[in-house]
Design a protein around this motif. Structure first.
Motif, PDB file in Angstrom:
ATOM      1  N   HIS A  95     -12.729  10.071  -9.128  1.00  0.00           N
ATOM      2  CA  HIS A  95     -11.332  10.053  -9.562  1.00  0.00           C
ATOM      3  C   HIS A  95     -10.492  11.173  -8.949  1.00  0.00           C
ATOM      4  CE1 HIS A  95     -13.178  13.080 -12.195  1.00  0.00           C
ATOM      5  NE2 HIS A  95     -11.950  13.575 -12.360  1.00  0.00           N
ATOM      6  N   ARG A  96     -11.150  12.126  -8.286  1.00  0.00           N
ATOM      7  CA  ARG A  96     -10.381  13.215  -7.692  1.00  0.00           C
ATOM      8  C   ARG A  96      -9.662  12.793  -6.413  1.00  0.00           C
ATOM      9  NH1 ARG A  96     -15.089  15.804  -9.547  1.00  0.00           N
ATOM     10  NH2 ARG A  96     -14.671  17.380 -11.182  1.00  0.00           N
ATOM     11  N   VAL A  97      -9.955  11.605  -5.934  1.00  0.00           N
ATOM     12  CA  VAL A  97      -9.230  11.044  -4.792  1.00  0.00           C
ATOM     13  C   VAL A  97      -8.429   9.854  -5.302  1.00  0.00           C
ATOM     14  CG1 VAL A  97      -9.393  10.014  -2.501  1.00  0.00           C
ATOM     15  CG2 VAL A  97     -11.009  11.784  -3.187  1.00  0.00           C
ATOM     16  N   VAL A  98      -7.119   9.939  -5.231  1.00  0.00           N
ATOM     17  CA  VAL A  98      -6.224   8.887  -5.721  1.00  0.00           C
ATOM     18  C   VAL A  98      -6.052   7.846  -4.626  1.00  0.00           C
ATOM     19  CG1 VAL A  98      -3.943   8.368  -6.624  1.00  0.00           C
ATOM     20  CG2 VAL A  98      -5.045  10.542  -7.191  1.00  0.00           C
ATOM     21  N   SER A  99      -6.353   6.586  -4.958  1.00  0.00           N
ATOM     22  CA  SER A  99      -6.203   5.477  -4.003  1.00  0.00           C
ATOM     23  C   SER A  99      -4.891   4.777  -4.272  1.00  0.00           C
ATOM     24  CB  SER A  99      -7.369   4.497  -4.134  1.00  0.00           C
ATOM     25  OG  SER A  99      -8.598   5.132  -3.823  1.00  0.00           O
ATOM     26  N   ILE A 100      -4.091   4.606  -3.235  1.00  0.00           N
ATOM     27  CA  ILE A 100      -2.762   3.999  -3.360  1.00  0.00           C
ATOM     28  C   ILE A 100      -2.611   2.948  -2.277  1.00  0.00           C
ATOM     29  CG2 ILE A 100      -0.278   4.433  -3.217  1.00  0.00           C
ATOM     30  CD1 ILE A 100      -0.812   7.248  -4.226  1.00  0.00           C
ATOM     31  N   GLY A 101      -2.112   1.776  -2.681  1.00  0.00           N
ATOM     32  CA  GLY A 101      -1.879   0.690  -1.727  1.00  0.00           C
ATOM     33  C   GLY A 101      -0.398   0.430  -1.542  1.00  0.00           C
ATOM     34  N   ILE A 102       0.016   0.283  -0.299  1.00  0.00           N
ATOM     35  CA  ILE A 102       1.409  -0.022  -0.002  1.00  0.00           C
ATOM     36  C   ILE A 102       1.503  -1.427   0.573  1.00  0.00           C
ATOM     37  CG2 ILE A 102       1.998   2.389   0.387  1.00  0.00           C
ATOM     38  CD1 ILE A 102       1.820   1.900   3.381  1.00  0.00           C
ATOM     39  N   ASP A 103       2.696  -1.999   0.494  1.00  0.00           N
ATOM     40  CA  ASP A 103       2.901  -3.349   1.003  1.00  0.00           C
ATOM     41  C   ASP A 103       2.706  -3.396   2.509  1.00  0.00           C
ATOM     42  OD1 ASP A 103       3.476  -4.298  -1.508  1.00  0.00           O
ATOM     43  OD2 ASP A 103       5.630  -3.907  -1.320  1.00  0.00           O
ATOM     44  N   PRO A 104       2.084  -4.458   3.011  1.00  0.00           N
ATOM     45  CA  PRO A 104       1.903  -4.580   4.468  1.00  0.00           C
ATOM     46  C   PRO A 104       3.242  -4.556   5.194  1.00  0.00           C
ATOM     47  CG  PRO A 104       0.559  -6.188   3.301  1.00  0.00           C
ATOM     48  CD  PRO A 104       1.459  -5.587   2.286  1.00  0.00           C
ATOM     49  N   TRP A 105       3.201  -4.070   6.383  1.00  0.00           N
ATOM     50  CA  TRP A 105       4.417  -3.967   7.179  1.00  0.00           C
ATOM     51  C   TRP A 105       4.747  -5.295   7.832  1.00  0.00           C
ATOM     52  CZ3 TRP A 105       8.436  -0.926   7.921  1.00  0.00           C
ATOM     53  CH2 TRP A 105       9.216  -1.095   9.085  1.00  0.00           C
ATOM     54  N   LYS A 106       6.009  -5.661   7.772  1.00  0.00           N
ATOM     55  CA  LYS A 106       6.506  -6.882   8.409  1.00  0.00           C
ATOM     56  C   LYS A 106       7.548  -6.491   9.451  1.00  0.00           C
ATOM     57  CE  LYS A 106       5.917  -9.750   4.262  1.00  0.00           C
ATOM     58  NZ  LYS A 106       6.614 -10.618   3.270  1.00  0.00           N
ATOM     59  N   GLU A 107       7.346  -6.983  10.675  1.00  0.00           N
ATOM     60  CA  GLU A 107       8.286  -6.651  11.730  1.00  0.00           C
ATOM     61  C   GLU A 107       9.606  -7.348  11.495  1.00  0.00           C
ATOM     62  OE1 GLU A 107       8.133  -4.579  14.109  1.00  0.00           O
ATOM     63  OE2 GLU A 107       6.020  -3.982  14.009  1.00  0.00           O
TER      64      GLU A 107
END
Length: 417
Positions: free
Chosen positions: A363-375
């Motif tokens: 838990h000491r490493v926070v995992s964060i997901g962002i939306d995929p990039w769209k050109e």
């Protein structure tokens, strides 16, 4: 040589002490009008009684064993406050004006200084003044000088100086004068009778001064507690470490736009090209729970190659891709130990799972997901990336919480983490 009854030096000194007028005139008449010194033939004294003496009268003051005339003595007194070059120039100018009428003797510095000190009454002795005739011990001149220095009326010229009636000082009166305490002024205290050369003291003091300068520490605020209390130490800037991996979604080229503006752009896009090649970045962020009045400046770097040992106490977050080689040169190369001291942040795509290594670090490493990039068709930022701002606020919340727990305050930073 002038007689005892009309000694020009005693008359001049007595007139100076009593504040009487000393007037250059063109005749022996005591009521004659004042004339320029170059035209004067006599010098008139108003005290103790009106007496006029020829201005070329030789005095008891000698220069190179030659008697100096009254005119030379008088101009030396008039120019007592000026510097040597100005005095010499005045004498030369007066000699030109006199022509064949006479010449003014230019006194040396020591002679002029000794003469002025005696005329002012600061000294009772002058090595350049010969004693009066019939008074080799100088008692007559001393008695008259003592009276003149006090501003009192000296014995009238021609009158008896003592009770003996022989023209000499009464022995009992001489004893009284010898018991008087001589009061000096600024001339006798600071200058004395003769100028003293203290240049030899500098040579004697040189070894001590050099030794003292080598031993004494330099004066500064850091080693002067009295000064240090008036200046608070500057709070150091916190540090964020980024991953140098080419697969990282956040690099030096796009991290500033992401953490400051809440907008994600790919690290190799045209929008991020302005930061290409930077080895260190600064971003500002207001941490309300630490310092609500001024933004904090954060330093962003990809590696600790330029770190000093104390810099590790300023690290507040480590961005990672899950590759352990990133921590090879860290103070704590073991990921489990590293993330006990510093929070880790992994940023990946929302539709992908974090690497297994990140999940194993706990838990000491926070995992964060962002939306995929769209050109975008027009090279503009995708308007659908409104979630980026929410993700950035979450990252800052994690960083701020860790900083508070480690001891970051408005005016101080932790000494260890």
């Amino acid at each position: 040589m002038a007689s005892t009854e009309q000694d020009p030096l005693l008359l001049l000194r007595q007139s100076i002490a009593s504040g009487g007028a000393i007037t250059p005139t063109a005749s022996s008449d005591v009521s004659a009008q004042e004339v320029p010194l170059s035209q004067a033939t006599h010098l008139t004294f108003s005290t103790p009684s009106h007496i006029s003496l020829p201005i070329d009268t030789q005095t008891r003051f000698t220069s190179n064993d030659t008697p100096v005339d009254l005119r030379s003595i008088y101009i030396a007194w008039l120019k007592r406050e000026v510097a040597i070059p100005e005095y010499n120039a005045s004498v030369s100018k007066l000699n030109e004006e006199l022509g064949d009428k006479g010449q003014v003797r230019m006194l040396a510095f020591v002679e002029r200084l000794d003469l002025i000190t005696w005329l002012e009454g600061a000294s009772e002795e002058c090595e350049y003044i010969k004693p009066l005739a019939g008074d080799k011990d100088g008692s007559t001149s001393t008695a008259a000088a003592a009276l003149a220095s006090k501003g009192a009326a000296a014995p009238a010229i021609g009158a008896k100086l003592g009770r003996s009636g022989k023209g000499t000082l009464d022995p009992r009166l001489a004893v009284i004068y010898n018991s008087e305490r001589k009061m000096g002024d600024r001339n006798s205290v600071l200058r004395g009778i003769k100028p003293t050369d203290f240049s030899h003291v500098r040579k004697l003091a040189a070894p001590f001064m050099s030794k003292k300068s080598q031993q004494a520490p330099p004066t500064s605020i850091s080693n002067n507690p009295a000064l240090a209390t008036h200046k608070k130490p500057r709070r150091p800037d916190p540090i964020i470490l980024l991953s140098p991996s080419a697969s990282s979604l956040l690099r030096m080229t796009n991290i500033k736009s992401f953490l400051e503006n809440g907008q994600y752009v790919p690290p190799n896009s045209l929008s991020a090209s302005s930061s290409t090649g930077a080895s260190m970045l600064h971003i500002n962020r207001l941490m309300k729970d630490i310092d609500p009045n001024r933004p904090m400046r954060f330093i962003l770097v990809e590696g600790p190659e330029q770190f000093k040992p104390e810099y590790w106490n300023r690290v507040v977050a480590v961005f990672t891709t899950g590759q352990s080689w990133q921590f090879k040169n860290y103070k704590w190369s073991n990921p489990s130990e590293l993330f006990r001291h510093v929070p880790g942040i992994y940023v990946g795509w929302r539709n992908e799972k974090p690497p297994e290594s990140v999940r194993n670090w706990g838990h000491r490493v926070v995992s964060i997901g962002i939306d995929p990039w769209k050109e975008s068709t027009h090279n503009t930022i995708d308007s659908s990336r409104w979630r980026d701002h929410e993700i950035v606020e979450h990252i800052w919340k994690v960083i701020e919480g860790n900083m508070r727990s480690k001891g970051w305050r408005r005016d101080q930073a932790p000494t260890s983490i």
